[in-house]
Design a protein around this motif. Structure first.
Motif: not given
Length: 742
Positions: A549-555
């Motif tokens: 994942v690229r960022d926390a939102g995508e996580a």
């Protein structure tokens, strides 16, 4: 299929959106409904019990230039400790009552009340409001010396019998000093019926309440004393020393080096830290201990050399080994000494010539046979191994029961108890340690108060803190055999101490190392992590999958998709049997954010029962450091009804906010001692600093059949595994065990 390439971060995701259903480990899952932003539920303290945090103000030890206290005064204090222990013992039976509700406040008082309530509820750890972060469990600052761990309410309450007049008097003093009046109940519970007079005479005793920082206490003192106080006020320095030791206990330490304490005091505007430490010792705020060789041949050694912990021999030759001076609180000193004495008693009182050879010959594995033979000949045994090795203590329990002995195993969690009962072949031989010590589980006690057992195996031994350990050995009669069994690679206890590690390091007893490896790709992966290697593993059945994942939102998005769709569809594990594990409770991909998104997808509802709905997965925290998973059943005038591993639990309405939180996502410390068919470990980019080898080892080993890693920390993961073992906790148990001769 490969997973977690050694020394490399996963590559970009493949075009197929199903992360579990593809052949590529780095494949991202299919799209799912995006989780809307939801208000903070306020659940969970920050990562509990972390052993990797710093130990004192500033987080790092001071240099060697700071002198230790003079040895002559240290020796005098050691002699005085014997008198303190009798006083400590008298407080063992004390119990406490509930905290009264607070009132509406504003300004600094409201801020202070919010800080205290955050600690009491478990939303924040006790040190979350200090200058240097140290994720650890919220613990009481009450100086309760006895290791009484089984209690089913908030950590700080009013002492039984506290009069309304005493609470009102304290509330008046608090209001005068600008502190929230709602602290009156906890203050009376901590300081006694004369708390009002005590606080007026020494306002810095406010620091003994959880959530109160030195800044809060300084402001309270200035409001009461005006210009009559300053940074070197002896009342202030003594309170700061005690606060530093309490803070260290939150991080797992039972003592601190005096050099560290002096360095921390210097950062708090104390101009003479050495004098402050000596005053705290003289006042009995802390106890002092020496750890190092004693020199009886040079009683006239120079005082400066003594203060530095070094001296030269009579010929002016090489310096002797330094003597470490430790400071500790009486409750942990008593617990460690009681535990060391109790373990030595078990070693010496056991029947050494028992013949269990036939039982050993019938054991299911060579390691189990070795454990049975060792337990037959020794009163104390340490057994190490992974999840598969739990079959060996189970075989020991079954063998002992077959010999007519009263044997049982005690686990850290109800989940562990169920797994042990299945291995032993009967629920009567498996209990939780908390239930055993409280009397709610197990065979009960004999006329002398000892547990009615001949052999007890404590599984999940790394989760054993020093106070619980002391309570356990004090409950065992002479001749009882004790086996401490666990995986030394997992995270340590939520409470202070490192009992299992100290017993192993002191070589206080025979050690049986299991030769039974954990099977499958997950077992292979975790075994490599245990020795500092993040290896490639073949997972043809998609036992291990990486989702970059690229960022926390995508996580968060990918995690919800894995739990709700990919893992159930491809692996066959339903969402109810999949556990999400992440580094902390706060942040955009912490347990709070993940639980909000998972609830919206898996069990949406208005939260009409104090934020909960029937069917919600929750964690009940009856006491600091204990997490009991459950499911919400209903709610009524009695409180929130839960089903916790088949046992009904009713949480009163006034305690729901403090002791119940959603639990689709947990921290690794909360998950220790439990296993699920599938685990999804979430590592967002902001989690890199919270990673360590024990954390990764613990989180990755929670899944039995499947492990998905939502990976956004790049090279921080292999670095943590290779370079970040757990920071040692400062304890005295190892030295005490070595001094007793094991």
């Amino acid at each position: 299929m490969t997973a977690l390439p050694r020394g490399e971060s996963p590559g970009p995701s493949a075009t197929d959106d199903d992360s579990v259903g593809t052949d590529e480990p780095a494949t991202a899952p299919a799209s799912a409904e995006d989780a809307d932003a939801v208000a903070d539920e306020g659940e969970g303290e920050d990562e509990a019990g972390t052993a990797e945090a710093g130990t004192a103000e500033g987080g790092t030890p001071a240099g060697d230039d700071d002198a230790a206290p003079a040895l002559s005064e240290a020796e005098a204090e050691l002699a005085a400790q014997r008198e303190l222990r009798e006083r400590i013992e008298k407080r063992k039976a004390e119990k406490e009552g509930p905290i009264p509700a607070g009132t509406k406040l504003s300004g600094p008082a409201a801020d202070l009340l919010a800080a205290v309530r955050a600690v009491e509820s478990g939303e924040k750890p006790g040190d979350a409001f200090f200058d240097s972060p140290a994720p650890s469990p919220a613990r009481r600052s009450v100086p309760a010396p006895a290791p009484v761990r089984e209690r089913a309410a908030e950590p700080v309450r009013v002492a039984q019998g506290a009069s309304a007049e005493a609470v009102a008097a304290v509330a008046a003093v608090l209001a005068e000093g600008g502190a929230p009046e709602a602290l009156a109940g906890p203050a009376v519970g901590t300081l006694g019926a004369q708390a009002a007079e005590t606080l007026r005479a020494d306002p810095w005793l406010l620091l003994s309440l959880p959530g109160v920082t030195p800044e809060h206490a300084d402001g309270f003192a200035r409001a009461l004393l005006g210009d009559g106080c300053g940074p070197d006020d002896e009342r202030r320095t003594a309170a700061l020393v005690g606060w530093l030791l309490e803070r260290a206990a939150l991080q797992g330490h039972t003592a601190l080096d005096a050099v560290q304490v002096r360095a921390a005091l210097a950062t708090r505007a104390v101009t003479d830290p050495e004098e402050a430490v000596q005053h705290a010792i003289a006042e009995g705020v802390v106890l002092v201990f020496q750890d190092g060789p004693e020199d009886e041949e040079t009683p006239g050694a120079d005082a400066a050399d003594e203060a530095d912990g070094t001296a030269e021999d009579a010929d002016g030759g090489a310096e002797r080994e330094p003597v470490q001076v430790l400071l500790g609180l009486d409750r942990y000193a008593l617990a460690e000494e009681s535990l060391a004495d109790g373990l030595a008693r078990l070693v010496n009182a056991c029947e050494k010539d028992a013949d269990w050879s036939d039982a050993a010959a019938a054991a299911p594995s060579p390691s189990a046979a070795e454990l049975i033979r060792t337990a037959a000949a020794h009163g104390l045994v340490a057994h190490t191994g992974g999840e598969a090795a739990r079959a060996e203590p189970a075989a020991l329990i079954a063998a002992a029961n077959g010999l007519g002995l009263r044997a049982l195993g005690a686990t850290h969690s109800a989940d562990g108890r169920q797994r042990l009962a299945a291995a032993v072949g009967g629920h009567g031989a498996a209990v939780t340690l908390a239930g055993l010590l409280s009397g709610s589980e197990g065979p009960g006690r004999d006329d002398e108060g000892a547990l009615s057992v001949d052999l007890i195996v404590v599984l999940d031994a790394p989760q054993l803190d020093v106070e619980t350990g002391a309570m356990l050995v004090e409950s065992l009669a002479d001749g009882t055999r004790l086996v401490l069994s666990g995986d030394p690679g997992v995270l340590g206890s939520a409470g202070a101490g490192r009992v299992f590690a100290d017993v192993l390091a002191a070589r206080a007893c025979p050690q049986v190392v299991s030769r039974t490896p954990d099977p499958g790709p997950i077992g292979e992966l975790v075994s490599g992590i245990g020795i500092g290697e993040l290896n490639q593993v073949e997972a043809p059945g998609k036992e291990v999958v990486i989702v970059p994942v690229r960022d926390a939102g995508e996580a968060v998005h990918r995690t919800v998709q894995l739990v709700a769709d990919s893992v159930p569809r491809v692996i066959g594990v339903p969402a109810s049997d999949t556990q999400v594990i992440t580094v902390g409770h706060g942040g955009s991909a912490g347990t709070r954010a993940l639980n909000e998104a998972l609830k919206q997808r898996l069990n949406p509802g208005p939260g009409r029962f104090g934020g909960f709905d029937p069917g919600d997965r929750v964690a009940h925290v009856p006491a600091p450091g204990r997490t009991v998973p459950g499911v919400v059943v209903s709610a009524d005038a009695e409180g929130l009804h839960l089903d916790c591993a088949g046992s009904p639990v009713v949480v009163p309405q006034e305690r729901v906010a403090a002791s119940v939180r959603h639990a689709w996502a947990l921290s690794a410390h909360q998950a220790a001692g439990m296993r699920w068919p599938a685990a999804v470990v979430v590592l967002p980019g902001d989690a890199a600093q919270g990673l360590s080898r024990p954390w990764v080892y613990t989180a990755f080993s929670r899944g039995e059949r499947h492990l998905s890693v939502v990976h956004g920390v790049d090279q921080a993961l292999p670095r943590a595994v290779a370079q970040s073992p757990a920071q040692d906790r400062t304890t005295r148990l190892r030295a005490l065990l070595e001094a007793s001769g094991g």
